[in-house]
Design an enzyme around this catalytic site. Structure first.
Site, PDB file in Angstrom:
ATOM      1  N   ASP A   1     -11.713   7.233   4.454  1.00 52.86           N
ATOM      2  CA  ASP A   1     -10.650   7.386   5.109  1.00 52.86           C
ATOM      3  C   ASP A   1      -9.788   5.812   5.376  1.00 52.86           C
ATOM      4  O   ASP A   1      -9.311   5.143   5.817  1.00 52.86           O
ATOM      5  CB  ASP A   1     -10.828   7.814   6.614  1.00 52.86           C
ATOM      6  CG  ASP A   1      -9.434   7.803   7.204  1.00 52.86           C
ATOM      7  OD1 ASP A   1      -7.893   7.868   6.963  1.00 52.86           O
ATOM      8  OD2 ASP A   1      -8.931   8.129   8.580  1.00 52.86           O
TER       9      ASP A   1
ATOM     10  N   GLU B   1      -9.784   3.946   2.346  1.00 52.37           N
ATOM     11  CA  GLU B   1      -8.969   4.085   1.640  1.00 52.37           C
ATOM     12  C   GLU B   1      -7.821   3.233   1.282  1.00 52.37           C
ATOM     13  O   GLU B   1      -7.791   2.050   0.084  1.00 52.37           O
ATOM     14  CB  GLU B   1      -8.361   5.264   0.946  1.00 52.37           C
ATOM     15  CG  GLU B   1      -6.551   5.728   1.052  1.00 52.37           C
ATOM     16  CD  GLU B   1      -6.484   5.752   2.635  1.00 52.37           C
ATOM     17  OE1 GLU B   1      -5.405   5.825   3.161  1.00 52.37           O
ATOM     18  OE2 GLU B   1      -7.645   5.746   3.701  1.00 52.37           O
TER      19      GLU B   1
ATOM     20  N   LYS C   1      -9.144  12.986   7.981  1.00 49.39           N
ATOM     21  CA  LYS C   1      -8.639  13.830  10.301  1.00 49.39           C
ATOM     22  C   LYS C   1      -9.117  14.508  10.967  1.00 49.39           C
ATOM     23  O   LYS C   1      -9.257  14.975  10.725  1.00 49.39           O
ATOM     24  CB  LYS C   1      -7.979  12.396   9.981  1.00 49.39           C
ATOM     25  CG  LYS C   1      -7.609  11.142   8.914  1.00 49.39           C
ATOM     26  CD  LYS C   1      -5.848  10.545   8.618  1.00 49.39           C
ATOM     27  CE  LYS C   1      -5.323   9.734   8.108  1.00 49.39           C
ATOM     28  NZ  LYS C   1      -6.087   8.554   8.847  1.00 49.39           N
TER      29      LYS C   1
ATOM     30  N   ARG D   1      -7.017  -0.237   1.584  1.00 48.50           N
ATOM     31  CA  ARG D   1      -7.813  -1.326   0.869  1.00 48.50           C
ATOM     32  C   ARG D   1      -8.178  -1.817  -0.010  1.00 48.50           C
ATOM     33  O   ARG D   1      -8.529  -2.367  -1.389  1.00 48.50           O
ATOM     34  CB  ARG D   1      -8.873  -1.915   1.601  1.00 48.50           C
ATOM     35  CG  ARG D   1     -10.042  -1.334   2.269  1.00 48.50           C
ATOM     36  CD  ARG D   1     -11.264  -1.038   3.290  1.00 48.50           C
ATOM     37  NE  ARG D   1     -10.053  -0.796   4.516  1.00 48.50           N
ATOM     38  CZ  ARG D   1     -10.258  -0.795   5.881  1.00 48.50           C
ATOM     39  NH1 ARG D   1     -11.897  -1.349   6.082  1.00 48.50           N
ATOM     40  NH2 ARG D   1     -10.576  -0.097   6.652  1.00 48.50           N
TER      41      ARG D   1
ATOM     42  N   LYS E   1       0.709  -1.190   0.309  1.00 52.16           N
ATOM     43  CA  LYS E   1       0.089  -0.119   0.142  1.00 52.16           C
ATOM     44  C   LYS E   1       0.833   1.301   0.148  1.00 52.16           C
ATOM     45  O   LYS E   1       1.887   1.173   0.532  1.00 52.16           O
ATOM     46  CB  LYS E   1      -0.976  -0.037   1.266  1.00 52.16           C
ATOM     47  CG  LYS E   1      -1.583   1.370   1.597  1.00 52.16           C
ATOM     48  CD  LYS E   1      -2.745   1.070   2.726  1.00 52.16           C
ATOM     49  CE  LYS E   1      -2.797   2.679   3.743  1.00 52.16           C
ATOM     50  NZ  LYS E   1      -3.402   2.927   4.636  1.00 52.16           N
TER      51      LYS E   1
ATOM     52  N   ASP F   1       2.071   6.831   6.072  1.00 55.41           N
ATOM     53  CA  ASP F   1       0.908   5.469   5.024  1.00 55.41           C
ATOM     54  C   ASP F   1       1.710   4.669   3.704  1.00 55.41           C
ATOM     55  O   ASP F   1       0.794   4.089   3.317  1.00 55.41           O
ATOM     56  CB  ASP F   1      -0.606   6.646   4.539  1.00 55.41           C
ATOM     57  CG  ASP F   1      -1.374   5.363   5.325  1.00 55.41           C
ATOM     58  OD1 ASP F   1      -1.406   5.050   5.794  1.00 55.41           O
ATOM     59  OD2 ASP F   1      -2.922   5.697   4.558  1.00 55.41           O
TER      60      ASP F   1
END
EC number: 3.4.11.1
Length: 500
Positions: free
Chosen positions: A346, A348, A276, A350, A264, A287
């Site tokens: 949020d 996202e 957020k 996946r 990811k 991330d």
């Protein structure tokens, strides 16, 4: 590798200089080569050790002014604990403990790689070197004023004294490639998001071409043609278009089924329209820790010329809110043809993984896929920051990951999957929704991913607690940890790589 710290191997017979580092077990005993190097000062050193509170515990240290008779300025004694019980990861941590005692003023350091029972094996000496380099890494590229006395400002040549320097150097060659891979992953995670956005990340991944890795970069047009609607939906609110990067290392037999790793790569995650809270949002530059790991792993495997065919795939996006951004309530069609109702923008990561996993499963037909993602805060509630969450549809793969997690110190803990969790992501408007209930959030996220692996043996590693901001330790003082590179390199080497 850290430019300021260099390691090499020398015979025991080479005279120590600068700072001398020796090892001592919990019985406060030295090895024969260590005693010889200490020479006439050995009795003085033994008395100093006995008189102190030093107990020889693993990683503990005693710092001494070099006694008369030693032609060095400083002597450091590092405890090994029970030397006979040392495992590979313990030795790696010893290297980190040694690096932790190297000061800003140390320019020359000699480490005697010997246990009380005798010389370390070449592989152990190599692990000492790796631990030193992993601990010494720092990310200060954007500091314009650097203090000369900064404890982290290491600038040392480290000579590791061993029984067989040539054998140690040979053993270190593949380990050095892995160290470089870990540091590459750390660099990517540490970079600010205004520097490392999807297009730039793809360019950096493409630098692996120099090592013989085949690179394919899918831009928005290519992903649109492939109908990657889940990934593209995430990226549509950003000024930086998404990318998918496919890396292939052909180190195995021609035509042999590859193994695959998927990461990811959300280069910055605001949460999108489901934005957020502002507190700690800056951490969302990390991330993309899963994608960073996959790039670091591919570097390691290619640099050490691993005898295996490997696919590395990363989906790169930014999750931003603007007039074009995806909304809660939208329904997107993934590459698999399955439709997804967006409940929370949020959730996202996946969505990005769904299309990349499907692409890899269909295009490359791998033996297995392992995906890595900083996917859920829920996994941190469950496991903290010492273990990554492991989810799998294949017991053998899960058991192998667990075993190498123990041996490398990059630990995983298997979590459940099952139909009772899967039904939580059923949608009344689409084939599924992108979030389940609040409870079991890391599990329902994994259940979502499982719908896109097409019966391929698969494991999902939720690394939200281990890839960034985890507590610093003997071999990592960086915000970005590079978690997963050593774990997955060991998985490949132990179970899937052709033996020489």
């Amino acid at each position: 590798m850290p430019d300021a710290v260099k390691v090499g191997f020398v015979p025991f017979s080479v005279a120590a200089r600068g700072t001398l580092v020796v090892l001592c077990d919990d019985a406060l005993k030295f090895g024969p080569a260590t005693s010889k190097a200490l020479g006439v000062a050995v009795s003085t050193v033994k008395r100093a050790v006995a008189a102190s509170q030093f107990k020889g515990k693993s990683g503990s240290a005693l710092d001494l002014l070099a006694p008369e008779g030693l032609k060095v300025g400083r002597l450091v004694v590092i405890g090994t604990g029970k030397a006979a019980a040392l495992k590979d990861y313990d030795v790696l941590k010893l290297g980190g403990a040694i690096a932790g005692k190297i000061g800003a003023g140390d320019t020359a350091v000699t480490v005697i790689a010997e246990l009380p029972g005798g010389a370390m094996k070449p592989e152990q000496a190599a692990a000492i070197a790796s631990g030193i380099l992993l601990r010494a890494y720092k990310f200060d590229r954007y500091k314009t004023k650097k203090k000369d006395d900064d404890a982290n400002a290491l600038n040392a040549n480290v000579s590791i004294a061993v029984a067989d320097a040539a054998a140690a150097k040979k053993a270190f060659a593949p380990d050095s490639a892995v160290v470089d891979g870990v540091i590459l992953a750390r660099e990517l995670v540490n970079e600010p998001p205004n520097v490392l956005y999807p297009e730039e990340f793809a360019k950096r991944a493409a630098q692996l071409k120099k090592l013989g890795v085949d690179i394919q970069i899918l831009d928005v047009k290519a992903m649109t043609q492939l109908k990657m609607g889940a990934l593209l939906g995430v990226s549509q609110g950003s000024a930086h278009p998404g990318r998918t990067v496919i890396m292939r290392w052909n180190g195995g037999k021609r035509g042999e089924q590859p193994v695959a790793f998927v990461g990811k790569g959300v280069c910055f995650d605001t949460g999108g329209i489901s934005i957020k809270p502002s507190a700690s949002m800056e951490d969302m530059k990390g991330d993309m820790g899963g994608a960073a790991c996959v790039v670091g792993l591919m570097h390691a495997l290619a640099a050490r010329k691993a005898k295996v065919n490997v696919i590395g795939a990363i989906g790169l996006v930014e999750n931003m809110p603007d007039g074009n951004a995806q909304r809660p309530g939208d329904i997107v069609t993934s590459m698999s043809g399955q439709t997804i109702e967006i409940i929370n923008t949020d959730a996202e990561g996946r969505l990005v993984l769904a299309d990349v996993l499907w692409y890899v499963a269909q295009k490359h037909k791998p033996k297995f896929m392992v995906d890595l993602a900083t996917l859920t805060g829920a996994i941190m509630v469950a496991l903290g920051t010492d273990h990554a969450g492991l989810f799998s549809n294949n017991d053998e793969l899960a058991e192998r990951l667990t075993a190498v997690g123990v041996s490398t110190g990059e630990k995983v803990w298997r979590m459940p999957l099952g139909p009772e969790y899967d039904k939580q992501i059923d949608s009344q408007f689409a084939d599924m929704k992108n979030t389940g209930s609040r409870n079991g959030g890391s599990i329902t996220a994994a259940q979502f991913l499982q719908r896109f692996v097409d019966n391929t043996p698969w494991a999902h590693l939720d690394i939200a607690g281990t890839a960034m901001g985890a507590p610093k330790n003997d071999i990592n003082q960086s915000w970005g940890s590079g978690y997963g590179v050593r774990l997955l390199n060991a998985l490949v080497a132990e179970y899937y790589e052709a033996k020489k």
